[in-house]
Enzyme design. Structure first.
Site, PDB file in Angstrom:
ATOM      1  N   TYR A 209       0.821  -1.199   0.000  1.00 21.01           N
ATOM      2  CA  TYR A 209       0.000   0.000   0.000  1.00 21.01           C
ATOM      3  C   TYR A 209       0.866   1.264   0.000  1.00 21.01           C
ATOM      4  O   TYR A 209       1.917   1.327   0.638  1.00 21.01           O
ATOM      5  CB  TYR A 209      -0.914   0.023   1.222  1.00 21.01           C
ATOM      6  CG  TYR A 209      -2.148  -0.859   1.077  1.00 21.01           C
ATOM      7  CD1 TYR A 209      -2.466  -1.477  -0.129  1.00 21.01           C
ATOM      8  CD2 TYR A 209      -2.995  -1.062   2.156  1.00 21.01           C
ATOM      9  CE1 TYR A 209      -3.588  -2.269  -0.259  1.00 21.01           C
ATOM     10  CE2 TYR A 209      -4.131  -1.862   2.036  1.00 21.01           C
ATOM     11  CZ  TYR A 209      -4.414  -2.466   0.834  1.00 21.01           C
ATOM     12  OH  TYR A 209      -5.531  -3.256   0.725  1.00 21.01           O
TER      13      TYR A 209
ATOM     14  N   SER B 186      -7.290 -13.034  -0.232  1.00 18.81           N
ATOM     15  CA  SER B 186      -7.969 -11.889  -0.840  1.00 18.81           C
ATOM     16  C   SER B 186      -8.204 -12.190  -2.313  1.00 18.81           C
ATOM     17  O   SER B 186      -7.295 -12.688  -2.994  1.00 18.81           O
ATOM     18  CB  SER B 186      -7.113 -10.628  -0.687  1.00 18.81           C
ATOM     19  OG  SER B 186      -7.748  -9.502  -1.253  1.00 18.81           O
TER      20      SER B 186
ATOM     21  N   TRP C 149     -14.066  -4.990  -0.077  1.00 18.16           N
ATOM     22  CA  TRP C 149     -13.257  -3.802  -0.345  1.00 18.16           C
ATOM     23  C   TRP C 149     -13.900  -2.963  -1.452  1.00 18.16           C
ATOM     24  O   TRP C 149     -14.705  -3.456  -2.227  1.00 18.16           O
ATOM     25  CB  TRP C 149     -11.810  -4.154  -0.681  1.00 18.16           C
ATOM     26  CG  TRP C 149     -11.511  -4.992  -1.894  1.00 18.16           C
ATOM     27  CD1 TRP C 149     -11.397  -6.342  -1.946  1.00 18.16           C
ATOM     28  CD2 TRP C 149     -11.217  -4.529  -3.230  1.00 18.16           C
ATOM     29  NE1 TRP C 149     -11.067  -6.764  -3.212  1.00 18.16           N
ATOM     30  CE2 TRP C 149     -10.944  -5.668  -4.018  1.00 18.16           C
ATOM     31  CE3 TRP C 149     -11.162  -3.264  -3.822  1.00 18.16           C
ATOM     32  CZ2 TRP C 149     -10.631  -5.589  -5.376  1.00 18.16           C
ATOM     33  CZ3 TRP C 149     -10.851  -3.172  -5.181  1.00 18.16           C
ATOM     34  CH2 TRP C 149     -10.584  -4.324  -5.941  1.00 18.16           C
ATOM     35  N   SER C 150     -13.549  -1.670  -1.495  1.00 15.43           N
ATOM     36  CA  SER C 150     -14.173  -0.696  -2.408  1.00 15.43           C
ATOM     37  C   SER C 150     -15.688  -0.715  -2.292  1.00 15.43           C
ATOM     38  O   SER C 150     -16.405  -0.881  -3.299  1.00 15.43           O
ATOM     39  CB  SER C 150     -13.739  -0.936  -3.854  1.00 15.43           C
ATOM     40  OG  SER C 150     -12.411  -0.522  -4.051  1.00 15.43           O
TER      41      SER C 150
ATOM     42  N   LEU D 241     -17.777   1.542  -2.082  1.00 18.52           N
ATOM     43  CA  LEU D 241     -18.458   2.676  -2.722  1.00 18.52           C
ATOM     44  C   LEU D 241     -18.151   2.771  -4.209  1.00 18.52           C
ATOM     45  O   LEU D 241     -18.575   3.712  -4.872  1.00 18.52           O
ATOM     46  CB  LEU D 241     -18.058   3.999  -2.048  1.00 18.52           C
ATOM     47  CG  LEU D 241     -18.349   4.118  -0.558  1.00 18.52           C
ATOM     48  CD1 LEU D 241     -17.888   5.461  -0.045  1.00 18.52           C
ATOM     49  CD2 LEU D 241     -19.835   3.916  -0.280  1.00 18.52           C
TER      50      LEU D 241
ATOM     51  N   GLY E  16     -18.994   5.380 -15.558  1.00 18.60           N
ATOM     52  CA  GLY E  16     -18.368   6.689 -15.390  1.00 18.60           C
ATOM     53  C   GLY E  16     -16.935   6.626 -14.921  1.00 18.60           C
ATOM     54  O   GLY E  16     -16.488   7.449 -14.121  1.00 18.60           O
ATOM     55  N   GLY E  17     -16.172   5.636 -15.411  1.00 15.25           N
ATOM     56  CA  GLY E  17     -14.776   5.526 -15.032  1.00 15.25           C
ATOM     57  C   GLY E  17     -14.536   4.671 -13.811  1.00 15.25           C
ATOM     58  O   GLY E  17     -13.393   4.511 -13.377  1.00 15.25           O
ATOM     59  N   GLY E  18     -15.606   4.104 -13.250  1.00 19.21           N
ATOM     60  CA  GLY E  18     -15.441   3.199 -12.130  1.00 19.21           C
ATOM     61  C   GLY E  18     -15.167   3.848 -10.801  1.00 19.21           C
ATOM     62  O   GLY E  18     -14.603   3.229  -9.907  1.00 19.21           O
TER      63      GLY E  18
ATOM     64  N   PHE F 211     -19.910   5.706  -6.603  1.00 16.34           N
ATOM     65  CA  PHE F 211     -21.249   5.831  -7.185  1.00 16.34           C
ATOM     66  C   PHE F 211     -22.126   6.829  -6.431  1.00 16.34           C
ATOM     67  O   PHE F 211     -23.086   7.353  -6.989  1.00 16.34           O
ATOM     68  CB  PHE F 211     -21.941   4.470  -7.261  1.00 16.34           C
ATOM     69  CG  PHE F 211     -22.155   3.779  -5.950  1.00 16.34           C
ATOM     70  CD1 PHE F 211     -23.210   4.125  -5.112  1.00 16.34           C
ATOM     71  CD2 PHE F 211     -21.303   2.765  -5.542  1.00 16.34           C
ATOM     72  CE1 PHE F 211     -23.406   3.487  -3.895  1.00 16.34           C
ATOM     73  CE2 PHE F 211     -21.497   2.116  -4.332  1.00 16.34           C
ATOM     74  CZ  PHE F 211     -22.545   2.478  -3.502  1.00 16.34           C
TER      75      PHE F 211
END
Length: 312
Positions: A52, A151, A220-221, A223, A228-230, A233
């Site tokens: 990270y 993961s 994970w992720s 939101l 629209g480019g991922g 939202f």
């Protein structure tokens, strides 16, 4: 904050997790504020990875430097990290040498003697289960790692690891949000030729597999969408119908829209954990408001439809 089981460990962990992916350019004060907001909300589970941020282990180092946790406070929280990606390669490496050296470096960066959970970070197509088993055995017997997971793994990839690994796989961290939900909605359109969501993308029944096997899913992720480019939202014009439904539920329950996005995931009976990626303390507080919020079945399925998925 509602707690859920961590795999088969017998431990109860919060269903909202504070992800530390983006903290390495933050000041000590910023990190402390983020950590404080999480703890105030009942979040004592912090997610890291060796790769990270800007350089290897830099986010882990920033966390430890900013907080300088006492031994007692370290014992109050759960630290999870990941290993297996060679970012500069780029490739994956689940060899004994790589996994052990990565964990040792994470422990130095985090200024701790152990991590509570280690995840294999994305699948290694060249995986040798005996190598992973040897690494896990060493990391466990030395006290460096207390529990193990994966993961982005499919059911069969987990089964392959289990041919040699003797420790329980307690977690599988996968991408999931209302607007990116193939692992959840695939089964809703099973055998429907006209519905793209019916395509098998995860080896088949990942959510069901993890429920049967006692593996905690971590989202994970939570939101992120695909249009629209991922990006996020929430508030995005490409998700007008979804946002309208979220806003209605937000008003009904008296919580921020972010809490509804979290509540959609935590409503699932798989008892998932939502891994936040924000560095904004206020957003952590807003997200935590969705931990205990139980949407009705009609509301949950309504959000699935509003996101553009087929509910026959």
């Amino acid at each position: 904050m509602r707690n859920v089981p961590l795999g088969t460990t017998g431990l109860a962990v919060p269903n909202v997790v504070a992800g530390m992916m983006r903290i390495d350019d933050k000041t000590d004060g910023d990190v402390r504020a983020l950590y404080g907001a999480a703890r105030d909300a009942g979040i004592d589970f912090f997610d890291h990875a060796d790769i990270y941020a800007r350089s290897l282990h830099s986010a882990e180092e920033r966390f430890a430097e900013a907080l300088r946790l006492s031994t007692a406070e370290r014992g109050e929280i759960r630290l999870q990290t990941k290993a297996g990606i060679v970012r500069e390669g780029p490739y994956f490496d689940f060899s004994y040498e790589h996994l052990v050296s990565s964990v040792e470096a994470s422990l130095r960066a985090l200024r701790t003697d152990y991590v509570d959970v280690l995840l294999l970070h994305r699948p290694d197509a060249l995986v040798e289960p005996d190598e992973v088993a040897r690494a896990f055995d060493h990391l466990e017997s030395s006290g460096m790692v207390r529990a193990f997971g994966v993961s982005n793994h499919t059911p069969r990839q987990i089964d392959l690891l289990r041919t040699a690994v003797r420790q329980p796989i307690v977690a599988n961290q996968v991408q999931l949000s209302i607007a990116h939900a193939p692992v959840v909605v695939q089964g809703l359109a099973a055998n429907m030729e006209s519905a793209p969501q019916s395509s098998v993308r995860d080896g088949g029944g990942l959510v069901e597999y993890c429920r049967i096997e006692g593996i905690t899913l971590q989202a994970w992720s939570p939101l992120q969408g695909t249009r629209g480019g991922g990006g996020v939202f929430l508030g995005h014009p490409d998700y007008a119908e979804l946002n309208a439904d979220i806003d209605q539920l937000s008003e009904k329950y008296g919580v921020p829209p972010l809490a509804i996005a979290v509540a959609w995931i935590t409503r699932h009976p798989a008892d998932m954990q939502v891994v936040l990626g924000t560095t904004n303390p206020g957003r952590v507080t807003d997200a935590a408001a969705g931990s205990d919020l139980r949407l009705t079945r009609a509301e949950w399925y309504g959000l699935v439809r509003a996101a553009g998925y087929v509910v026959p």
